[in-house]
Design a protein around this motif. Structure first.
Motif, PDB file in Angstrom:
ATOM      1  N   SER A  69       0.825  -1.211   0.000  1.00 55.66           N
ATOM      2  CA  SER A  69       0.000   0.000   0.000  1.00 55.66           C
ATOM      3  C   SER A  69       0.858   1.260   0.000  1.00 55.66           C
ATOM      4  O   SER A  69       0.450   2.301  -0.518  1.00 55.66           O
ATOM      5  CB  SER A  69      -0.912   0.026   1.237  1.00 55.66           C
ATOM      6  OG  SER A  69      -1.751  -1.094   1.274  1.00 55.66           O
ATOM      7  N   ALA A  70       2.056   1.162   0.593  1.00 52.99           N
ATOM      8  CA  ALA A  70       2.891   2.347   0.807  1.00 52.99           C
ATOM      9  C   ALA A  70       3.316   3.075  -0.462  1.00 52.99           C
ATOM     10  O   ALA A  70       3.427   4.316  -0.444  1.00 52.99           O
ATOM     11  CB  ALA A  70       4.125   1.954   1.629  1.00 52.99           C
ATOM     12  N   PRO A  71       3.592   2.402  -1.600  1.00 54.26           N
ATOM     13  CA  PRO A  71       4.042   3.159  -2.774  1.00 54.26           C
ATOM     14  C   PRO A  71       3.101   4.288  -3.181  1.00 54.26           C
ATOM     15  O   PRO A  71       3.554   5.336  -3.647  1.00 54.26           O
ATOM     16  CB  PRO A  71       4.127   2.081  -3.867  1.00 54.26           C
ATOM     17  CG  PRO A  71       4.448   0.828  -3.136  1.00 54.26           C
ATOM     18  CD  PRO A  71       3.660   0.936  -1.849  1.00 54.26           C
ATOM     19  N   ALA A  72       1.816   4.098  -2.983  1.00 58.89           N
ATOM     20  CA  ALA A  72       0.840   5.115  -3.398  1.00 58.89           C
ATOM     21  C   ALA A  72       0.976   6.402  -2.615  1.00 58.89           C
ATOM     22  O   ALA A  72       0.524   7.469  -3.078  1.00 58.89           O
ATOM     23  CB  ALA A  72      -0.579   4.557  -3.243  1.00 58.89           C
ATOM     24  N   TYR A  73       1.604   6.348  -1.446  1.00 58.99           N
ATOM     25  CA  TYR A  73       1.675   7.528  -0.587  1.00 58.99           C
ATOM     26  C   TYR A  73       3.070   8.149  -0.553  1.00 58.99           C
ATOM     27  O   TYR A  73       3.332   9.065   0.242  1.00 58.99           O
ATOM     28  CB  TYR A  73       1.225   7.159   0.825  1.00 58.99           C
ATOM     29  CG  TYR A  73      -0.146   6.517   0.850  1.00 58.99           C
ATOM     30  CD1 TYR A  73      -1.247   7.171   0.314  1.00 58.99           C
ATOM     31  CD2 TYR A  73      -0.324   5.237   1.378  1.00 58.99           C
ATOM     32  CE1 TYR A  73      -2.497   6.578   0.310  1.00 58.99           C
ATOM     33  CE2 TYR A  73      -1.575   4.633   1.388  1.00 58.99           C
ATOM     34  CZ  TYR A  73      -2.657   5.314   0.848  1.00 58.99           C
ATOM     35  OH  TYR A  73      -3.901   4.722   0.829  1.00 58.99           O
ATOM     36  N   CYS A  74       3.969   7.642  -1.404  1.00 57.01           N
ATOM     37  CA  CYS A  74       5.304   8.227  -1.508  1.00 57.01           C
ATOM     38  C   CYS A  74       5.331   9.237  -2.654  1.00 57.01           C
ATOM     39  O   CYS A  74       4.625   9.081  -3.650  1.00 57.01           O
ATOM     40  CB  CYS A  74       6.349   7.142  -1.760  1.00 57.01           C
ATOM     41  SG  CYS A  74       6.516   5.953  -0.411  1.00 57.01           S
ATOM     42  N   ASP A  75       6.176  10.265  -2.526  1.00 57.13           N
ATOM     43  CA  ASP A  75       6.320  11.232  -3.613  1.00 57.13           C
ATOM     44  C   ASP A  75       7.118  10.647  -4.770  1.00 57.13           C
ATOM     45  O   ASP A  75       6.894  10.986  -5.929  1.00 57.13           O
ATOM     46  CB  ASP A  75       7.006  12.501  -3.091  1.00 57.13           C
ATOM     47  CG  ASP A  75       6.185  13.177  -2.010  1.00 57.13           C
ATOM     48  OD1 ASP A  75       4.976  13.367  -2.219  1.00 57.13           O
ATOM     49  OD2 ASP A  75       6.743  13.480  -0.945  1.00 57.13           O
ATOM     50  N   ARG A  76       8.074   9.796  -4.454  1.00 55.01           N
ATOM     51  CA  ARG A  76       8.811   9.084  -5.491  1.00 55.01           C
ATOM     52  C   ARG A  76       9.373   7.798  -4.896  1.00 55.01           C
ATOM     53  O   ARG A  76       9.462   7.647  -3.670  1.00 55.01           O
ATOM     54  CB  ARG A  76       9.921   9.937  -6.105  1.00 55.01           C
ATOM     55  CG  ARG A  76      10.938  10.506  -5.153  1.00 55.01           C
ATOM     56  CD  ARG A  76      11.888  11.463  -5.874  1.00 55.01           C
ATOM     57  NE  ARG A  76      12.773  12.140  -4.952  1.00 55.01           N
ATOM     58  CZ  ARG A  76      13.955  11.673  -4.575  1.00 55.01           C
ATOM     59  NH1 ARG A  76      14.391  10.510  -5.058  1.00 55.01           N
ATOM     60  NH2 ARG A  76      14.715  12.351  -3.723  1.00 55.01           N
ATOM     61  N   LEU A  77       9.759   6.900  -5.799  1.00 53.21           N
ATOM     62  CA  LEU A  77      10.251   5.590  -5.390  1.00 53.21           C
ATOM     63  C   LEU A  77      11.660   5.366  -5.917  1.00 53.21           C
ATOM     64  O   LEU A  77      11.979   5.753  -7.044  1.00 53.21           O
ATOM     65  CB  LEU A  77       9.341   4.474  -5.917  1.00 53.21           C
ATOM     66  CG  LEU A  77       7.876   4.487  -5.489  1.00 53.21           C
ATOM     67  CD1 LEU A  77       7.128   3.348  -6.167  1.00 53.21           C
ATOM     68  CD2 LEU A  77       7.754   4.388  -3.976  1.00 53.21           C
ATOM     69  N   ASP A  96      10.517  15.665  -0.250  1.00 54.61           N
ATOM     70  CA  ASP A  96       9.854  14.448  -0.726  1.00 54.61           C
ATOM     71  C   ASP A  96       9.932  13.308   0.273  1.00 54.61           C
ATOM     72  O   ASP A  96      10.945  13.132   0.960  1.00 54.61           O
ATOM     73  CB  ASP A  96      10.485  13.966  -2.036  1.00 54.61           C
ATOM     74  CG  ASP A  96      10.193  14.886  -3.205  1.00 54.61           C
ATOM     75  OD1 ASP A  96       9.266  15.721  -3.092  1.00 54.61           O
ATOM     76  OD2 ASP A  96      10.892  14.779  -4.231  1.00 54.61           O
ATOM     77  N   LEU A  97       8.878  12.506   0.299  1.00 51.20           N
ATOM     78  CA  LEU A  97       8.911  11.211   0.972  1.00 51.20           C
ATOM     79  C   LEU A  97       9.286  10.173  -0.079  1.00 51.20           C
ATOM     80  O   LEU A  97       8.582  10.003  -1.080  1.00 51.20           O
ATOM     81  CB  LEU A  97       7.556  10.871   1.585  1.00 51.20           C
ATOM     82  CG  LEU A  97       7.079  11.768   2.735  1.00 51.20           C
ATOM     83  CD1 LEU A  97       5.768  11.234   3.308  1.00 51.20           C
ATOM     84  CD2 LEU A  97       8.135  11.890   3.816  1.00 51.20           C
ATOM     85  N   VAL A  98      10.411   9.481   0.157  1.00 53.83           N
ATOM     86  CA  VAL A  98      10.955   8.562  -0.836  1.00 53.83           C
ATOM     87  C   VAL A  98      10.839   7.130  -0.307  1.00 53.83           C
ATOM     88  O   VAL A  98      11.216   6.846   0.838  1.00 53.83           O
ATOM     89  CB  VAL A  98      12.428   8.887  -1.155  1.00 53.83           C
ATOM     90  CG1 VAL A  98      12.954   7.959  -2.254  1.00 53.83           C
ATOM     91  CG2 VAL A  98      12.563  10.345  -1.587  1.00 53.83           C
ATOM     92  N   GLY A  99      10.309   6.243  -1.146  1.00 52.14           N
ATOM     93  CA  GLY A  99      10.133   4.850  -0.765  1.00 52.14           C
ATOM     94  C   GLY A  99      11.254   3.967  -1.279  1.00 52.14           C
ATOM     95  O   GLY A  99      11.670   4.090  -2.437  1.00 52.14           O
ATOM     96  N   TYR A 100      11.742   3.087  -0.428  1.00 55.72           N
ATOM     97  CA  TYR A 100      12.796   2.132  -0.770  1.00 55.72           C
ATOM     98  C   TYR A 100      12.315   0.724  -0.435  1.00 55.72           C
ATOM     99  O   TYR A 100      11.365   0.536   0.343  1.00 55.72           O
ATOM    100  CB  TYR A 100      14.070   2.411   0.036  1.00 55.72           C
ATOM    101  CG  TYR A 100      14.800   3.674  -0.353  1.00 55.72           C
ATOM    102  CD1 TYR A 100      15.820   3.637  -1.304  1.00 55.72           C
ATOM    103  CD2 TYR A 100      14.473   4.893   0.228  1.00 55.72           C
ATOM    104  CE1 TYR A 100      16.510   4.791  -1.656  1.00 55.72           C
ATOM    105  CE2 TYR A 100      15.153   6.054  -0.127  1.00 55.72           C
ATOM    106  CZ  TYR A 100      16.165   5.995  -1.067  1.00 55.72           C
ATOM    107  OH  TYR A 100      16.833   7.136  -1.424  1.00 55.72           O
ATOM    108  N   ASN A 101      13.010  -0.264  -0.986  1.00 52.21           N
ATOM    109  CA  ASN A 101      12.779  -1.636  -0.575  1.00 52.21           C
ATOM    110  C   ASN A 101      14.128  -2.286  -0.300  1.00 52.21           C
ATOM    111  O   ASN A 101      14.927  -2.472  -1.222  1.00 52.21           O
ATOM    112  CB  ASN A 101      12.023  -2.433  -1.640  1.00 52.21           C
ATOM    113  CG  ASN A 101      11.467  -3.724  -1.068  1.00 52.21           C
ATOM    114  OD1 ASN A 101      12.211  -4.555  -0.564  1.00 52.21           O
ATOM    115  ND2 ASN A 101      10.153  -3.888  -1.118  1.00 52.21           N
ATOM    116  N   THR A 102      14.383  -2.595   0.955  1.00 46.97           N
ATOM    117  CA  THR A 102      15.656  -3.184   1.374  1.00 46.97           C
ATOM    118  C   THR A 102      15.529  -4.678   1.678  1.00 46.97           C
ATOM    119  O   THR A 102      16.485  -5.310   2.123  1.00 46.97           O
ATOM    120  CB  THR A 102      16.200  -2.459   2.629  1.00 46.97           C
ATOM    121  OG1 THR A 102      15.334  -2.712   3.741  1.00 46.97           O
ATOM    122  CG2 THR A 102      16.284  -0.959   2.399  1.00 46.97           C
TER     123      THR A 102
END
Length: 282
Positions: A69-77, A96-102
């Motif tokens: 669900s989180a990608p939709a609420y990030c400014d960029r990925l 920006d709120l930036v989404g990562y996947n670790t």
């Protein structure tokens, strides 16, 4: 006020992330805290909107069931999170709120020595089709594994493989297929690398065990469970009793946490005492 990071999701009170990050913060002498916050999906956007305006917030790790669900609420990925369409870390970079996947990097960490060897064939049976499974499948396919991805809905597993564009020829199955015994004659040749991975919540405290019969594992398989509560799941207990090598969820948790720590707090963690840290995570 003190700077802070968080892990969010539901359930999250049993998370070992606060102990890990607090250990590294203390070793680094960083004046900051790391804690947990229960967040359900309808409250994810309000949570991130509120944290965006908090100058002391350093970021958050995201656990089940919010990763997809989180990608939709990030400014960029980050490109990795964009490919997976799943986020387990959000940090603020400028405005920006930036989404990562670790998750993928963390999952591979305890396997790196094994994967530095040459193998005639690599195969992984991955139970699960959620956000963590997506990262794990992508990381394994990039390392030359043929995947058998099992879920309650094999169609969803097929769609996941197609959406990720994984290199190689992969397969899907119903997770129930692995519940009963099989008499399949496995090839016992040397030089193969086989993994059996539980990337579902099954086996977690409060959940049913993963229905997996040991007869589905080729000789020499490594059993890897990403569940961290409890550390020793029925899946791992059964594998160890049958003589298989096992890896518990602390290994992946530590690996992905190290990447997250650096992005949240601005420096890599001091990992010289990681063995003692692992032993304390019970």
């Amino acid at each position: 006020m003190t700077r802070y990071g968080e892990v969010i999701g539901q359930p999250v009170a049993q998370s070992k992330s606060p102990a890990i990050h607090s250990h590294w913060l203390a070793r680094a002498g960083i004046d900051a805290e790391y804690r947990y916050q229960t967040v359900i999906e309808p409250l994810l956007k309000p949570y991130l909107d509120e944290r965006r305006d908090d100058p002391n917030w350093c970021g958050c790790n995201i656990t089940m069931p919010l990763k997809m669900s989180a990608p939709a609420y990030c400014d960029r990925l980050d490109p990795g999170a964009e490919k997976l369409d799943a986020v387990n870390l959000v940090v603020r970079e400028g405005a920006d709120l930036v989404g990562y996947n670790t998750d993928g990097e963390g999952f591979l960490e305890p396997l790196r020595d094994r994967l530095s060897e040459r193998h005639l064939f690599r195969m992984a049976r991955v139970m699960g089709t959620g956000g963590a499974a997506r990262a794990i499948c992508s990381a394994l396919a990039d390392k030359g594994f043929v995947l058998v991805v099992a879920g309650r809905d094999p169609g969803r597993a097929n769609r996941m493989i197609e959406a990720l564009g994984l290199p190689g020829d992969h397969h899907t199955a119903a997770i129930a297929q692995f519940a009963g015994p099989t008499d399949f004659p496995f090839d016992e040749r040397e030089g193969c690398c086989d993994l059996v991975v539980n990337a579902t919540p099954l086996g977690m405290r409060g959940h049913d065990p993963l229905p997996f019969d040991i007869s589905h594992a080729p000789p020499g398989s490594i059993f890897y469970d990403i569940v961290t509560d409890p550390i020793d799941t029925p899946f791992l207990e059964a594998a160890r009793a049958a003589g298989f090598e096992t890896i518990d969820g602390r290994a992946m948790l530590l690996g992905q946490a190290a990447v997250s720590f650096e992005k949240m707090f601005g420096q890599a963690p001091d990992r010289r005492a990681d063995q003692a840290l692992l032993e304390s995570l019970v």
